[in-house]
Design an enzyme around this catalytic site. Structure first.
Site, short mmCIF file in Angstrom:
data_model
loop_
_atom_site.label_atom_id
_atom_site.label_comp_id
_atom_site.label_asym_id
_atom_site.label_seq_id
_atom_site.Cartn_x
_atom_site.Cartn_y
_atom_site.Cartn_z
NE ARG A 55 3.44 2.76 -5.38
CZ ARG A 55 2.80 3.05 -6.20
NH1 ARG A 55 1.71 2.97 -6.56
NH2 ARG A 55 3.63 3.47 -7.35
CG ASP A 57 -1.59 1.17 -0.66
OD1 ASP A 57 -1.23 1.88 -1.30
OD2 ASP A 57 -1.96 0.02 -0.46
NE ARG A 202 -4.88 -2.67 3.52
CZ ARG A 202 -5.38 -1.68 2.58
NH1 ARG A 202 -4.83 -0.89 1.81
NH2 ARG A 202 -6.78 -1.69 2.51
#
Length: 256
Positions: A55, A57, A202
């Site tokens: 996935r 975001d 991140r």
């Protein structure tokens, strides 16, 4: 009437994630997977279930993501025409690059042996980089950030960089590459590993920037990793500078 045989295919896709709430289907938000499934169903004329390599975001981009799906073989008699039709139906910010027939047991998520990401940073205001790179005011010390990034290499528990309360079997990842590169527009951070935790890249970028901007010792990242505590790591950087750039499988050759 003989039942049509099912064939598993991999699709290689790329997308600009600006307009989407990530890759994965959601009840009340538009996602990349939703748009892909809608286009596939119009062509195949059957309900379609897709499984992605992972996935991304909200706002995160993908230069390469693989998806698998099962389709009656007769519904895709010509792969080239299928790709042309699918791209025509998809919005301009999603593209399909390859259609690959694979064995029935091939799995886009579980068979991936390596994933790679980039994080893009620029320093001068640039309207063409909005939503595609993060603008920083101050310039970090790249040499110190690369010294810190070297401590990320190898197999370790990276729980300190994971989003809290995620349900994963293990926080152990094997990082194969972690390096900052100076480019014409600014800086790009490259990282590759066998797997990544939620929000891991991140959080790593935010931690390295704290070292580069606040003149912390590069070795402090070792203490952060040992702590396994998300609160010890830096703030997560914005999503729009992040790109999934590569997913590697043992049975799929890379494009030249």
């Amino acid at each position: 009437m003989v039942e049509d045989l099912m064939q598993r295919f991999f699709l290689e896709i790329a997308y600009d994630g600006t307009a989407y709430h990530g890759w994965q289907l959601q009840d009340n938000a538009v996602t990349v997977q939703q748009r892909l499934n809608e286009a596939l169903q119009k062509i195949i004329r059957l309900p379609v279930e897709t499984v992605g390599a992972g996935r991304t975001d909200t706002g995160v981009h993908a230069k390469q993501l693989f998806v698998h799906l099962d389709v009656p073989a007769s519904r895709i008699p010509d792969g080239g025409r299928f790709l042309h039709s699918l791209n025509a139906l998809l919005p301009p910010d999603i593209a399909v690059k390859r259609l690959l027939p694979v064995n029935a047991g091939a799995h886009a998520r579980f068979d991936a042996i390596e994933r790679a990401y980039e994080y893009h940073i620029h320093f001068e205001k640039n309207p063409f980089l909005v939503h595609r790179s993060w603008q920083l005011r101050d310039r970090p010390n790249v040499e110190e950030m690369n010294r810190a990034a070297a401590y990320l290499l190898g197999t370790q528990d990276f729980g300190c960089f994971s989003k809290s309360h995620t349900q994963v079997f293990t926080n152990i990842c094997s990082v194969k590459k972690a390096v900052w590169e100076a480019q014409a527009e600014g800086l790009v951070f490259h990282i590759a590993a066998d797997r990544f935790l939620r929000n891991m890249v991140r959080a790593i970028v935010g931690t390295l920037l704290e070292i580069g901007l606040k003149q912390k010792a590069p070795e402090t990242i070792c203490d952060i990793i040992r702590s396994k505590d998300r609160a010890q790591a830096g703030t997560s950087v914005p999503a729009h500078g992040l790109y999934l750039t590569k997913v590697v499988y043992p049975y799929i050759s890379e494009l030249p």
